[in-house]
Design a protein around this motif. Structure first.
Motif, PDB file in Angstrom:
ATOM      1  N   LEU A 127      33.517  52.543  19.053  1.00 15.73           N
ATOM      2  CA  LEU A 127      33.142  53.319  17.857  1.00 15.73           C
ATOM      3  C   LEU A 127      34.102  54.360  17.153  1.00 15.73           C
ATOM      4  N   ASP A 128      34.923  53.988  17.903  1.00 16.18           N
ATOM      5  CA  ASP A 128      36.269  54.980  17.308  1.00 16.18           C
ATOM      6  C   ASP A 128      37.497  54.280  16.400  1.00 16.18           C
ATOM      7  N   ARG A 129      36.890  52.454  16.866  1.00 18.21           N
ATOM      8  CA  ARG A 129      38.305  52.183  15.701  1.00 18.21           C
ATOM      9  C   ARG A 129      36.941  51.654  14.733  1.00 18.21           C
ATOM     10  N   LEU A 130      35.747  51.672  14.922  1.00 17.74           N
ATOM     11  CA  LEU A 130      34.719  51.513  13.558  1.00 17.74           C
ATOM     12  C   LEU A 130      34.486  52.415  12.387  1.00 17.74           C
ATOM     13  N   PHE A 131      34.553  53.780  12.541  1.00 20.27           N
ATOM     14  CA  PHE A 131      35.088  54.694  11.907  1.00 20.27           C
ATOM     15  C   PHE A 131      36.247  54.995  11.949  1.00 20.27           C
ATOM     16  N   ALA A 132      37.414  54.597  12.433  1.00 20.70           N
ATOM     17  CA  ALA A 132      38.466  54.712  11.437  1.00 20.70           C
ATOM     18  C   ALA A 132      38.983  53.713  10.748  1.00 20.70           C
ATOM     19  N   MET A 133      38.340  52.208  11.037  1.00 19.41           N
ATOM     20  CA  MET A 133      38.915  51.045  10.076  1.00 19.41           C
ATOM     21  C   MET A 133      37.526  51.624   8.319  1.00 19.41           C
ATOM     22  N   GLN A 134      36.641  51.952   8.474  1.00 19.35           N
ATOM     23  CA  GLN A 134      36.121  52.007   7.445  1.00 19.35           C
ATOM     24  C   GLN A 134      37.049  53.314   6.103  1.00 19.35           C
ATOM     25  N   GLU A 135      35.934  53.683   4.874  1.00 21.24           N
ATOM     26  CA  GLU A 135      37.024  54.665   3.873  1.00 21.24           C
ATOM     27  C   GLU A 135      36.382  55.572   5.062  1.00 21.24           C
ATOM     28  N   GLY A 136      36.683  57.428   5.202  1.00 15.49           N
ATOM     29  CA  GLY A 136      37.110  58.050   5.263  1.00 15.49           C
ATOM     30  C   GLY A 136      37.789  58.027   6.848  1.00 15.49           C
ATOM     31  N   PHE A 137      38.627  57.411   7.202  1.00 13.40           N
ATOM     32  CA  PHE A 137      39.073  57.186   8.481  1.00 13.40           C
ATOM     33  C   PHE A 137      38.795  57.991   9.454  1.00 13.40           C
ATOM     34  N   LEU A 138      37.936  58.537   9.700  1.00 17.39           N
ATOM     35  CA  LEU A 138      36.929  58.789  11.122  1.00 17.39           C
ATOM     36  C   LEU A 138      37.010  58.796  11.841  1.00 17.39           C
ATOM     37  N   ARG A 139      37.663  59.513  13.392  1.00 22.93           N
ATOM     38  CA  ARG A 139      38.128  59.103  14.387  1.00 22.93           C
ATOM     39  C   ARG A 139      36.477  59.810  14.913  1.00 22.93           C
ATOM     40  N   VAL A 140      36.778  59.406  16.709  1.00 20.23           N
ATOM     41  CA  VAL A 140      35.412  59.464  16.984  1.00 20.23           C
ATOM     42  C   VAL A 140      36.099  60.164  18.608  1.00 20.23           C
ATOM     43  N   SER A 141      35.430  61.107  19.132  1.00 23.80           N
ATOM     44  CA  SER A 141      36.282  61.223  20.485  1.00 23.80           C
ATOM     45  C   SER A 141      35.564  61.291  21.565  1.00 23.80           C
ATOM     46  N   ALA A 142      34.976  61.493  23.078  1.00 18.67           N
ATOM     47  CA  ALA A 142      34.251  62.385  23.918  1.00 18.67           C
ATOM     48  C   ALA A 142      34.851  62.754  24.972  1.00 18.67           C
ATOM     49  N   PRO A 143      35.516  63.665  24.414  1.00 23.99           N
ATOM     50  CA  PRO A 143      36.206  64.521  25.490  1.00 23.99           C
ATOM     51  C   PRO A 143      35.764  64.340  26.790  1.00 23.99           C
ATOM     52  N   ALA A 144      34.673  64.800  27.118  1.00 29.40           N
ATOM     53  CA  ALA A 144      34.315  65.123  28.207  1.00 29.40           C
ATOM     54  C   ALA A 144      33.243  63.943  29.735  1.00 29.40           C
ATOM     55  N   LEU A 145      34.071  63.079  28.998  1.00 28.34           N
ATOM     56  CA  LEU A 145      33.413  62.242  29.322  1.00 28.34           C
ATOM     57  C   LEU A 145      33.486  61.228  30.729  1.00 28.34           C
ATOM     58  N   GLU A 146      34.660  62.091  31.146  1.00 29.58           N
ATOM     59  CA  GLU A 146      35.442  62.080  32.308  1.00 29.58           C
ATOM     60  C   GLU A 146      34.746  62.897  33.505  1.00 29.58           C
ATOM     61  N   LEU A 147      34.204  63.878  32.873  1.00 28.14           N
ATOM     62  CA  LEU A 147      33.442  65.017  33.547  1.00 28.14           C
ATOM     63  C   LEU A 147      31.712  64.733  33.943  1.00 28.14           C
TER      64      LEU A 147
END
Length: 197
Positions: A127-147
């Motif tokens: 999802l992060d790669r998909l969003f980053a390649m589009q106009e707007g270059f938005l990054r996506v993260s899930a900082p608690a994914l391992e908790l």
């Protein structure tokens, strides 16, 4: 600028307190508990001092399971499964985020969300790669994914008084006490404080 997709549940409320993004985005996509999720998110943001935005897009005709008030589809891994829900929510929140100058969208998934493919590390990486390649270059993260949810709450430092506002019910604007969301909420509160409320 960072934004958080804020549902008003235990995980996203704790993440809001921990990461303090500039803005939180709540999506009313036609889920049964939408009014409570919006109200809780708005209130929590006011208490923490985070700007709050609501995006409304009625997708209820596309839903299934507890959150839509229908029987789960045959392939549903759990009773609340709504097809492509996290992808939908990230897309709707991302559309708003780009329009207000956000560069990173935080999502509140935790390790138990791996029950769904769209709650796993490979999904968020894609999802992060998909969003980053589009106009707007938005990054996506899930900082608690391992908790776990309990570990997230502890790491966040959020107080019980603020966490008590969280609404995790999948079926209603008033906690039903009988769905997987309510059970999770009760379990986390018991682990943290020794009682479910």
């Amino acid at each position: 600028m960072r934004a958080l997709l804020l549902s008003g549940g235990v995980d996203s409320v704790a993440l809001a307190f921990w990461k303090r993004p500039e803005v939180a985005i709540t999506v009313d996509y036609g889920q049964r508990a939408a009014s409570a999720e919006v109200a809780v998110s708005k209130h929590v943001c006011a208490l923490i001092g985070i700007d709050h935005v609501v995006v409304t897009a009625d997708c209820s005709a596309l839903g299934s399971g507890d959150m839509a008030g229908t029987a789960p589809l045959p392939d549903a891994p759990v009773s609340e499964w709504w097809p492509f829900r996290n992808q939908l929510l990230a897309t709707l929140a991302g559309m708003k985020a780009v329009s207000i100058g956000v560069t990173e969208l935080l999502l509140g998934s935790v390790v138990s969300d791996g029950t769904h493919v769209d709650g796993t590390a490979p999904f968020y990486k894609m999802l992060d790669r998909l969003f980053a390649m589009q106009e707007g270059f938005l990054r996506v993260s899930a900082p608690a994914l391992e908790l776990t949810s309990t570990e997230l709450v502890r790491a966040s430092g959020i107080g019980r008084d603020l966490l008590a506002w969280a609404h995790s019910c999948h079926t209603s604007a008033i906690a039903c006490g009988a769905c997987r969301g309510c059970f999770k909420h009760q379990h986390v509160m018991e682990e943290l404080y020794g009682d479910p409320y």
